[in-house]
Write a protein that holds these residues in place. Structure first.
Motif: not given
Length: 418
Positions: A102-103, A106, A99, A30
């Motif tokens: 996603a971090t 994810g 975002n 990640q």
């Protein structure tokens, strides 16, 4: 050298690996790493951009994996569980909610070393508070618009969920307003279909609400489900506002984070955030999201009210989980702006759950939405509203419901019917 501003997230993991090794795999996947070393991942780059394992606490061993598709233990070892905290430099992504997802959530859930992985909580640095508005109304603004102080807000859901046309919906809203209901919401299934178009429904329902307010001085709050594409939601919001409405509703998993951010920045009304689809993210105890982590992101995006399920509900969630979810909405996100949201208790709620619901919330700052528990009262819709209010009057006073019902026939009928 000053440590950069960092984001933190807590996880529950299950793995066939040594937990410390598994946690390092998470951190690498990640941030700057991949499945094998690459020339560009220099020590200097890792110092600047890599995620870190901040804490790890072992939670014991287990013989069987919770999820399929994971690596198998070797040398007769068992699967191991641990609580892990990772952190990232905010400079990797900036204060960006899409975002951030996603971090922190994810590819982690797909990694083969894990037979279980669940995101438990997240802590964000202050630049996120500067980038996003958070709830614009919360409990204070909701109480002001609904004209309710010193007790929970009593609400209901338009039932049947679908099948009524705009005129039928307006007629039911009129009955509810006459009964003194504080809050009405569309069902999440009722949006903008040809059988009950959004615009027609808003105008018809608000005509009933406004007429009742003219007579009584009390304006019922109605959460109209404007779930749709971003431009549609903005237009629908503007119609509700123009018609004198005081709330809108969006199904957050359906509109997505960017849709919710856009709506939160546009709205001049409280956002009632529905969580339909939530079960797919949380029902397995070793996969997905825990409510505190998930709800913080929607609070930051602008949710004023958030569903937490209900005590003794019709779904699979147990009461301890419901209570923890409800109380987590009061956890402050930032010192300068706590961004608290109103817990919404729903799903199979009747007068019977009033004392436990009040105890679960820890205060009277809550909204209860009982659909059938109001509309299906044997003496009619108005009696259903009265019974629910009486149940919470009794609970606030610490009086047993059956004792209170001796002098309150609507409550007595509801206790017997439900």
């Amino acid at each position: 050298m000053t440590d950069p501003i960092r984001i933190e997230a807590d996880y529950l993991i299950e793995t066939a690996y040594v937990p410390e090794q598994a946690a390092e795999i998470m951190a690498g996947e990640q941030s700057s790493g991949t499945f094998r070393p690459v020339p560009g991942e220099t020590p200097e780059l890792k110092e600047r951009a890599a995620a870190r394992v901040e804490r790890l606490t072992s939670m014991g061993t287990f013989e069987a994996p919770s999820l399929p598709g994971a690596c198998q233990p070797t040398d007769g070892q068992n699967y191991q569980r641990a609580h892990v905290t990772l952190s990232w430099p905010q400079d990797n992504l900036g204060p960006s909610l899409p975002n951030l997802i996603a971090t922190i959530a994810g590819n982690l859930f797909e990694l083969k070393p894990f037979s279980g992985l669940r995101l438990l909580d997240v802590r964000l640095p202050s630049p996120f508070a500067a980038a996003y508005p958070g709830p614009k109304f919360g409990i204070e603004g909701t109480r002001r618009l609904a004209g309710v102080e010193g007790r929970p807000l009593i609400g209901t859901i338009i039932k049947p969920s679908v099948g009524l046309n705009a005129e039928d919906t307006g007629a039911l809203a009129s009955e509810l307003c006459q009964g003194g209901i504080d809050f009405i919401k569309d069902d999440e299934l009722q949006a903008d279909g040809p059988a009950c178009p959004f615009d027609d429904r808003v105008r018809t329902v608000m005509a009933a609400v406004n007429a009742a307010a003219d007579r009584t001085g009390k304006k019922t709050m109605v959460a109209f489900n404007l779930t749709g594409e971003i431009d549609e939601m903005r237009r629908r919001h503007d119609l509700v506002l123009a018609e004198g409405g005081t709330c809108i509703m969006a199904s957050v998993n359906a509109v997505g984070m960017s849709g919710m951010i856009a709506l939160g920045r546009h709205t001049q009304l409280p956002i009632h955030a529905h969580r339909c689809g939530w079960g797919a993210l949380t029902r397995s105890p070793m996969l997905g999201w825990a409510y505190p982590a998930w709800s913080k992101l929607w609070r930051l995006a602008g949710a004023d009210h958030m569903h937490v399920n209900g005590i003794d509900n019709k779904f699979s969630e147990d009461n301890d989980s419901v209570i923890a979810s409800a109380r987590s909405l009061s956890d402050p996100m930032f010192k300068a702006n706590p961004m608290r949201a109103v817990p919404v208790f729903s799903s199979g709620q009747t007068v019977h759950q009033a004392p436990a619901t009040l105890a679960a919330a820890g205060s009277d700052d809550l909204l209860v939405t009982a659909g059938g528990g109001v509309v299906a009262h044997p003496d009619g819709v108005a009696a259903g509203v009265t019974a629910m209010r009486e149940a919470y009057e009794a609970a606030l006073s610490g009086v047993d419901l059956q004792a209170y019902a001796k002098d309150h026939p609507a409550l007595a009928a509801a206790l017997k019917a439900f």
